[in-house]
Design a protein around this motif. Structure first.
Motif, PDB file in Angstrom:
ATOM      1  N   SER A  77       0.833  -1.200   0.000  1.00 54.82           N
ATOM      2  CA  SER A  77       0.000   0.000   0.000  1.00 54.82           C
ATOM      3  C   SER A  77       0.867   1.250   0.000  1.00 54.82           C
ATOM      4  CB  SER A  77      -0.907   0.020   1.230  1.00 54.82           C
ATOM      5  OG  SER A  77      -1.680  -1.134   1.282  1.00 54.82           O
ATOM      6  N   VAL A  81       1.124   4.388  -2.684  1.00 55.51           N
ATOM      7  CA  VAL A  81       0.999   5.799  -2.290  1.00 55.51           C
ATOM      8  C   VAL A  81       2.225   6.586  -2.744  1.00 55.51           C
ATOM      9  CG1 VAL A  81       0.956   7.390  -0.349  1.00 55.51           C
ATOM     10  CG2 VAL A  81      -0.509   5.390  -0.333  1.00 55.51           C
ATOM     11  N   PHE A 249      -5.275   7.451  -0.547  1.00 49.58           N
ATOM     12  CA  PHE A 249      -4.861   6.539   0.518  1.00 49.58           C
ATOM     13  C   PHE A 249      -5.803   5.333   0.594  1.00 49.58           C
ATOM     14  CE2 PHE A 249      -1.424   8.366   3.165  1.00 49.58           C
ATOM     15  CZ  PHE A 249      -1.176   9.471   2.382  1.00 49.58           C
ATOM     16  N   SER A 252      -5.176   3.052  -2.384  1.00 45.99           N
ATOM     17  CA  SER A 252      -3.913   2.316  -2.264  1.00 45.99           C
ATOM     18  C   SER A 252      -4.044   1.179  -1.269  1.00 45.99           C
ATOM     19  CB  SER A 252      -2.800   3.261  -1.823  1.00 45.99           C
ATOM     20  OG  SER A 252      -2.739   4.367  -2.665  1.00 45.99           O
ATOM     21  N   LYS A 324      -7.365   2.020  -7.607  1.00 43.48           N
ATOM     22  CA  LYS A 324      -6.943   3.337  -7.112  1.00 43.48           C
ATOM     23  C   LYS A 324      -7.702   4.451  -7.841  1.00 43.48           C
ATOM     24  CE  LYS A 324      -3.178   4.890  -8.673  1.00 43.48           C
ATOM     25  NZ  LYS A 324      -1.758   4.745  -9.065  1.00 43.48           N
TER      26      LYS A 324
ATOM     27  N   LEU B   2      -3.367  14.570   5.382  1.00 47.56           N
ATOM     28  CA  LEU B   2      -2.888  13.368   4.701  1.00 47.56           C
ATOM     29  C   LEU B   2      -1.753  13.694   3.755  1.00 47.56           C
ATOM     30  CD1 LEU B   2      -6.139  11.394   3.950  1.00 47.56           C
ATOM     31  CD2 LEU B   2      -4.218  10.638   5.324  1.00 47.56           C
ATOM     32  N   GLY B   6       1.972  12.160   3.777  1.00 42.28           N
ATOM     33  CA  GLY B   6       2.626  11.564   2.619  1.00 42.28           C
ATOM     34  C   GLY B   6       3.940  12.245   2.295  1.00 42.28           C
ATOM     35  N   ALA B  98      -2.809   6.353   8.230  1.00 44.08           N
ATOM     36  CA  ALA B  98      -1.734   6.756   7.339  1.00 44.08           C
ATOM     37  C   ALA B  98      -0.461   7.043   8.118  1.00 44.08           C
ATOM     38  CB  ALA B  98      -2.152   7.989   6.546  1.00 44.08           C
TER      39      ALA B  98
END
Lengths: 360, 255
Positions: A77, A81, A249, A252, A324, B2, B6, B98
């Motif tokens: 995953s 991303v 997210f 993914s 995705k 988010l 990332g 995440a």
């Protein structure tokens, strides 16, 4: 009516209708104060992140408990991303450029008036923007906000990841002109994208877009001149990333999960049957969610196992729809629309692949 | 949030040199460049743009439809009503997941679990043209992928006689003869970890389980001999003079 639900964050209560909203410089002092507060939040976050890193590097064994499939799920995953993130950012940046910095009528003046030709020209817009499919979603949203119709934007959305220089070069490097794979991919992509655009231009926009996005478009078209351009760019950038990131997210994570759960060899074994191998490779393209700019190398690595038509089906479907992409598209389109798109594009790619297999 | 997660993860991985665990090295400059650009834009937007304006068109006017249903974006705390709270909770959960996945968990390479699921030596090996070029090269520099390609598209058994191979990779059990044979395995990555394909060199070592665990890294040295099990599809095996345990290299993938 819904005023009380909003937090009383700044000096000015937010107006009930947006038409009266623009003029951002008005609450300047409050904004600066707010800016400071946000800077503080940011600093706090940075410190937390640093602490996290420190803890992790001091005690590397502390979180190493994950083994096997669970670890692979995270690895896969995260890989999706990290691979997609720069493309999404690039797409958002270009989209912001087009929306804010391009004079509004430039696009229209250049486009032919005939709707079919118009869509055809739009399908080649990807030639100017070598972004893979994940970057095209924010781009297509930007085009719609700029006032293009749904059908036209869809044509761009589905054609651009295939008809773009990087994809063409990598596909050529991988397959050359052999077996009509490159030609089939380009022609197939062009045809299907224009077919989808044509169908949706006849259908009208009702029920295709998510209501919230539709309204955002209506507002965007009516307000061109509010605030400074830099400020508007930043605003748009943060709004688009906020819309895209959860989708990226989630998509993914889903792609990672499916890959851990479904053994790939099941699909690959279906190898040389002219019909089954098309379906198997389409399923593979759908779950692997790899970017269109590199998928040719990926499928090449499967060597001579597959028939050319099946490879074309893989190369045509993958850039248009995968797990995705569905998550990303869901930010903009209704679920019903996506379902119809999957059926339509899936059928077209399958027919293309099977015909190529049987003819070749 | 988010996107910041990332970006932070990308830059953090880049700084520690672990980015190559997830993507092919040739994408590293592009990825890092975009992350830096996006970081600048996000931070500037976060500081300079007041929340009303930031939420502007996407949020504000959905109040006109009487209740603000169907917000699309996942901005945490966009509303404080119960749908807004639910949404905020969902966003928080997503951010947490995440953060845990990207920042807290240590970066890891794919495991032998994934190798077991994907066909060994089906697609990660070099093409016929590249393999026949290998025949002219000095075999002392060959790794798992080169030997696996040579074994698959055999240039004739003569080629292997008298040649010593040294291969490093992780251990996976052979599917048809797990008692006597294991594979020294590596993943080949063409773009990102998602497309990783396992390649491996079969090693004949009865009772290998007692010395080496599956998924552990080993270096095996030896010559190729024909498989004592004549029925097996695998004709040539590495008969090692030594198999030594080693640690995972910094670049666990073959690119």
């Amino acid at each position: 009516m819904s005023q009380p639900r909003r937090e009383p964050r700044a000096t000015k209560p937010s107006p009930p209708a947006v038409e009266t909203r623009p003029a951002p410089p008005e609450p300047a002092a409050g904004a600066r104060e707010l800016g400071w507060r946000r800077l503080n939040i940011l600093l706090a976050l940075a410190i937390v992140a640093l602490l996290g890193f420190a803890v992790r590097s001091l005690a590397p064994g502390a979180f190493a408990g994950l083994e096997g499939a669970a670890r692979d799920f995270f690895t896969l995953s995260i890989s999706v991303v990290i691979e997609s993130l720069p493309f999404v950012f690039l797409g958002i940046l270009v989209s912001v450029l087009v929306q804010v910095w391009l004079p509004p009528d430039v696009l229209y003046r250049r486009l032919p008036a005939n709707p079919v030709l118009r869509r055809l020209v739009l399908s080649f817009l990807g030639m100017l923007m070598p972004v893979c499919e994940c970057g095209n979603v924010p781009m297509a949203r930007g085009l719609m906000m700029k006032g293009l119709s749904v059908g036209e934007s869809m044509t761009f959305l589905f054609a651009a990841p295939i008809l773009n220089p990087v994809t063409i070069i990598t596909t050529h490097q991988a397959f050359g002109w052999d077996n009509g794979i490159l030609a089939g991919r380009l022609a197939g992509g062009l045809l299907i994208a224009n077919l989808v655009g044509w169908l949706y231009s006849r259908r009208g926009p009702a029920g295709v877009l998510k209501p919230s996005f539709e309204e955002a478009c209506a507002v965007e078209v009516s307000r061109h001149e509010s605030g400074g351009k830099v400020r508007r760019s930043l605003q748009l950038f943060s709004r688009e990333s906020n819309a895209m990131m959860p989708a990226l997210f989630a998509g993914s994570a889903l792609a990672g999960l499916i890959q851990v759960a479904v053994p790939r060899e099941v699909l690959v074994r279906l190898g040389s049957d002219p019909v089954w191998s098309v379906l198997a490779l389409m399923a593979l393209a759908f779950i692997i969610s790899i970017c269109s700019t590199v998928d040719a190398f990926f499928i090449l690595s499967f060597g001579a196992t597959f028939l050319p038509g099946s490879i074309v089906a893989f190369l045509v479907l993958g850039p248009m729809l995968d797990v995705k992409m569905l998550a990303l598209l869901r930010t903009t389109f209704t679920a019903g629309t996506l379902l119809r798109l999957v059926l339509l594009i899936g059928t077209c790619s399958a027919v293309l692949g099977v015909v190529m297999n049987l003819a070749g | 949030m988010l996107s910041l997660t990332g970006i932070a993860a990308t830059l953090g991985l880049a700084l520690t040199g672990k980015l190559e665990l997830y993507i092919h090295p040739r994408y590293v400059p592009f990825t890092v460049g975009m992350a830096v650009l996006a970081a600048a834009a996000s931070v500037a937007a976060f500081i300079l743009v007041p929340p009303e304006a930031a939420e502007g068109a996407a949020d504000g006017h959905s109040h006109t439809d009487g209740g603000g249903h169907g917000h699309t974006h996942g901005r945490p705390g966009a509303g404080t009503g119960s749908p807004g709270r639910l949404r905020a909770a969902g966003s928080l959960l997503a951010v947490l997941a995440a953060v845990v996945g990207l920042l807290v968990l240590p970066p890891a390479a794919l495991s032998s679990e994934a190798a077991r699921q994907r066909d060994l030596n089906l697609s990660g090996t070099l093409g016929p043209a590249m393999t026949s070029r290998l025949v002219e090269e000095d075999p002392s520099s060959f790794g798992v992928r080169e030997w696996a390609s040579l074994l698959r598209r055999s240039p004739g058994d003569d080629y292997f006689t008298g040649k010593t191979a040294t291969v490093t990779g992780f251990v996976t059990a052979a599917k048809d003869d797990p008692q006597n044979v294991f594979y020294v395995t590596r993943f080949v990555v063409t773009c990102c970890t998602v497309d990783a394909q396992p390649v491996g060199v079969p090693v004949y070592r009865p009772g290998w389980q007692e010395q080496h665990a599956v998924d552990s890294w080993v270096t095996a040295t030896g010559e190729f001999t024909s498989n004592p099990d004549g029925d097996s599809k695998v004709e040539l095996l590495l008969s090692p003079s030594a198999v030594t345990a080693t640690t995972e290299p910094d670049r666990p993938y073959v690119h």
